[in-house]
Structures are given as C-alpha cells and as structure tokens.
Design a protein around this motif. Sequence first.
Motif, mmCIF file in Angstrom:
data_model
loop_
_atom_site.group_PDB
_atom_site.id
_atom_site.type_symbol
_atom_site.label_atom_id
_atom_site.label_comp_id
_atom_site.label_asym_id
_atom_site.label_seq_id
_atom_site.Cartn_x
_atom_site.Cartn_y
_atom_site.Cartn_z
ATOM 1 N N GLU A 82 9.583 71.067 90.879
ATOM 2 C CA GLU A 82 10.681 71.252 91.825
ATOM 3 C C GLU A 82 11.430 72.559 91.603
ATOM 4 O O GLU A 82 11.533 73.073 90.487
ATOM 5 N N ILE A 83 11.959 73.051 92.705
ATOM 6 C CA ILE A 83 12.857 74.195 92.701
ATOM 7 C C ILE A 83 14.201 73.655 93.183
ATOM 8 O O ILE A 83 14.292 73.112 94.281
ATOM 9 N N ILE A 84 15.216 73.768 92.337
ATOM 10 C CA ILE A 84 16.536 73.220 92.639
ATOM 11 C C ILE A 84 17.560 74.336 92.531
ATOM 12 O O ILE A 84 17.611 75.046 91.519
ATOM 13 N N VAL B 87 16.997 74.989 88.723
ATOM 14 C CA VAL B 87 15.714 74.723 88.078
ATOM 15 C C VAL B 87 14.639 75.387 88.923
ATOM 16 O O VAL B 87 14.666 75.230 90.146
ATOM 17 N N PRO B 88 13.719 76.099 88.308
ATOM 18 C CA PRO B 88 13.584 76.370 86.889
ATOM 19 C C PRO B 88 14.811 77.103 86.341
ATOM 20 O O PRO B 88 15.534 77.751 87.086
ATOM 21 N N HIS B 89 15.005 76.986 85.032
ATOM 22 C CA HIS B 89 16.140 77.671 84.406
ATOM 23 C C HIS B 89 16.064 79.146 84.800
ATOM 24 O O HIS B 89 15.016 79.771 84.672
ATOM 25 N N PRO B 90 17.163 79.704 85.301
ATOM 26 C CA PRO B 90 17.100 81.055 85.879
ATOM 27 C C PRO B 90 16.739 82.171 84.896
ATOM 28 O O PRO B 90 16.263 83.218 85.322
ATOM 29 N N GLY C 229 2.028 75.147 77.517
ATOM 30 C CA GLY C 229 1.630 76.523 77.799
ATOM 31 C C GLY C 229 0.953 76.712 79.140
ATOM 32 O O GLY C 229 1.061 77.774 79.755
ATOM 33 N N ALA C 230 0.268 75.686 79.628
ATOM 34 C CA ALA C 230 -0.447 75.798 80.897
ATOM 35 C C ALA C 230 0.423 75.440 82.104
ATOM 36 O O ALA C 230 0.009 75.641 83.250
ATOM 37 N N VAL C 231 1.620 74.937 81.863
ATOM 38 C CA VAL C 231 2.507 74.539 82.957
ATOM 39 C C VAL C 231 2.901 75.780 83.758
ATOM 40 O O VAL C 231 3.255 76.817 83.181
ATOM 41 N N LEU C 232 2.855 75.648 85.072
ATOM 42 C CA LEU C 232 3.187 76.768 85.943
ATOM 43 C C LEU C 232 4.668 76.799 86.283
ATOM 44 O O LEU C 232 5.266 75.757 86.589
ATOM 45 N N HIS C 233 5.237 77.989 86.239
ATOM 46 C CA HIS C 233 6.605 78.213 86.710
ATOM 47 C C HIS C 233 6.547 78.161 88.233
ATOM 48 O O HIS C 233 5.829 78.949 88.855
ATOM 49 N N VAL D 271 8.395 79.094 90.656
ATOM 50 C CA VAL D 271 8.861 80.240 91.429
ATOM 51 C C VAL D 271 7.984 81.462 91.161
ATOM 52 O O VAL D 271 7.537 82.145 92.082
ATOM 53 N N LEU D 272 7.718 81.739 89.883
ATOM 54 C CA LEU D 272 6.980 82.945 89.511
ATOM 55 C C LEU D 272 5.468 82.780 89.621
ATOM 56 O O LEU D 272 4.744 83.777 89.657
ATOM 57 N N GLY D 273 4.985 81.527 89.620
ATOM 58 C CA GLY D 273 3.562 81.284 89.738
ATOM 59 C C GLY D 273 2.755 81.654 88.511
ATOM 60 O O GLY D 273 1.541 81.773 88.573
ATOM 61 N N LEU D 274 3.414 81.833 87.382
ATOM 62 C CA LEU D 274 2.753 82.155 86.121
ATOM 63 C C LEU D 274 2.881 80.976 85.177
ATOM 64 O O LEU D 274 3.858 80.219 85.244
ATOM 65 N N SER D 275 1.916 80.834 84.271
ATOM 66 C CA SER D 275 2.010 79.776 83.277
ATOM 67 C C SER D 275 3.070 80.148 82.247
ATOM 68 O O SER D 275 3.439 81.318 82.094
ATOM 69 N N VAL D 276 3.516 79.142 81.517
ATOM 70 C CA VAL D 276 4.477 79.389 80.440
ATOM 71 C C VAL D 276 3.874 80.357 79.425
ATOM 72 O O VAL D 276 4.556 81.264 78.934
ATOM 73 N N ALA D 277 2.589 80.204 79.118
ATOM 74 C CA ALA D 277 1.922 81.120 78.178
ATOM 75 C C ALA D 277 1.951 82.559 78.693
ATOM 76 O O ALA D 277 2.186 83.503 77.921
ATOM 77 N N GLU D 278 1.745 82.731 79.990
ATOM 78 C CA GLU D 278 1.799 84.079 80.574
ATOM 79 C C GLU D 278 3.219 84.636 80.543
ATOM 80 O O GLU D 278 3.424 85.832 80.276
#
Length: 164
Positions: free
Chosen positions: A106-108, A115-118, A135-139, A141-148
């Motif tokens: 979600e985007i809140i 959320v996500p935390h800004p 690590g594989a979870v996608l942000h 808004v940014l469309g990148l994984s946490v690892a990225e």
Amino acid sequence: MSAAVTAYLLLGSNLGDRAALLATAREQLAASAGEIVAASALYETAAWGREDQPAFLNQALALRTALPAQELLALCLATEQRAGRQRLERWGSRTLDVDILLYGHEIIDAPALTVPHPRLAERRFALVPLAEIGGAVLHPVLGLSVAELLENCPDPLPVHRLEM
C-alpha cells in the motif's frame, strides 16, 4: 478487520537498556498487533539527523497483521508511550521509536501516516535490518527491492550487526 498484510516495522532505541526496550516492544506488538513472522538481528547504528547523541539499537520486524494501517500506527505509538517515549525534539534521543516502513504494497499519504516511510531509501540504519528479513520486497513507489535501495543508499553512517 481487514485482510492480513505483512507490515515491516523498524524499532529503535538510544536511551536506557536499549535491548530490553526492543524486546518489550516486540512482545507488546506480538500480543496486540499480529504475528511477528521475521525479526532481524540487532544493529548498532550512529544517530541520524542529530549525530550528537548516543548510538541506537535498531531492529526490523515483519508483522503479519489484520489491523488497518492507522490502527497499527496507534498501537506503535502506544508501545512507544509505554516505554517512556517523550517527543521533545525532532530526531532527538528516545527510549523507543517504532516506525511503519512498509504496509503490504500500500501507498498511504495521510496527515499522521505516510507509507512507505518517506525517508526509507535515505537511511542505512533502516535498510540494513530490513534487507536482512525482506531484501526482495519491492518499494511500492520506487519499484526497487529493499536490497537495491540499500545498494544505492547515500547514507554513509555505520551500521554494525550485534553478535549475541
């Protein structure tokens, strides 16, 4: 209640018995907000924003919850208050900080909750423990994984895993 989602939280403390405060927060959140399905190691991190204060202990949690995001936020704030949190200055020292980093996909954008935390992508102290458990979870808004995000994080402050 809504359908269950996985929320990623960051616990932090730089006053008092930091490890005990984080342990108590984990217990309270598990009892009131849902099931903790993953927890990172504890990390000692330099203070961000105001560096003239004690180092933090941080830990990321994956919490399976059926609570709506606003109710989860209220429980996080209540957990902080029970730990003696006082909001005297921005980025100041604290007994406990509980941030919602991600809430499902979600985007809140509400007055009391974003959320996500800004500033997640700018904070190594949040990304290192989060990458350990998601690590594989996608942000969303940014469309990148946490690892990225961690790989590209501009924050130079040290983050050290505690061996316990």
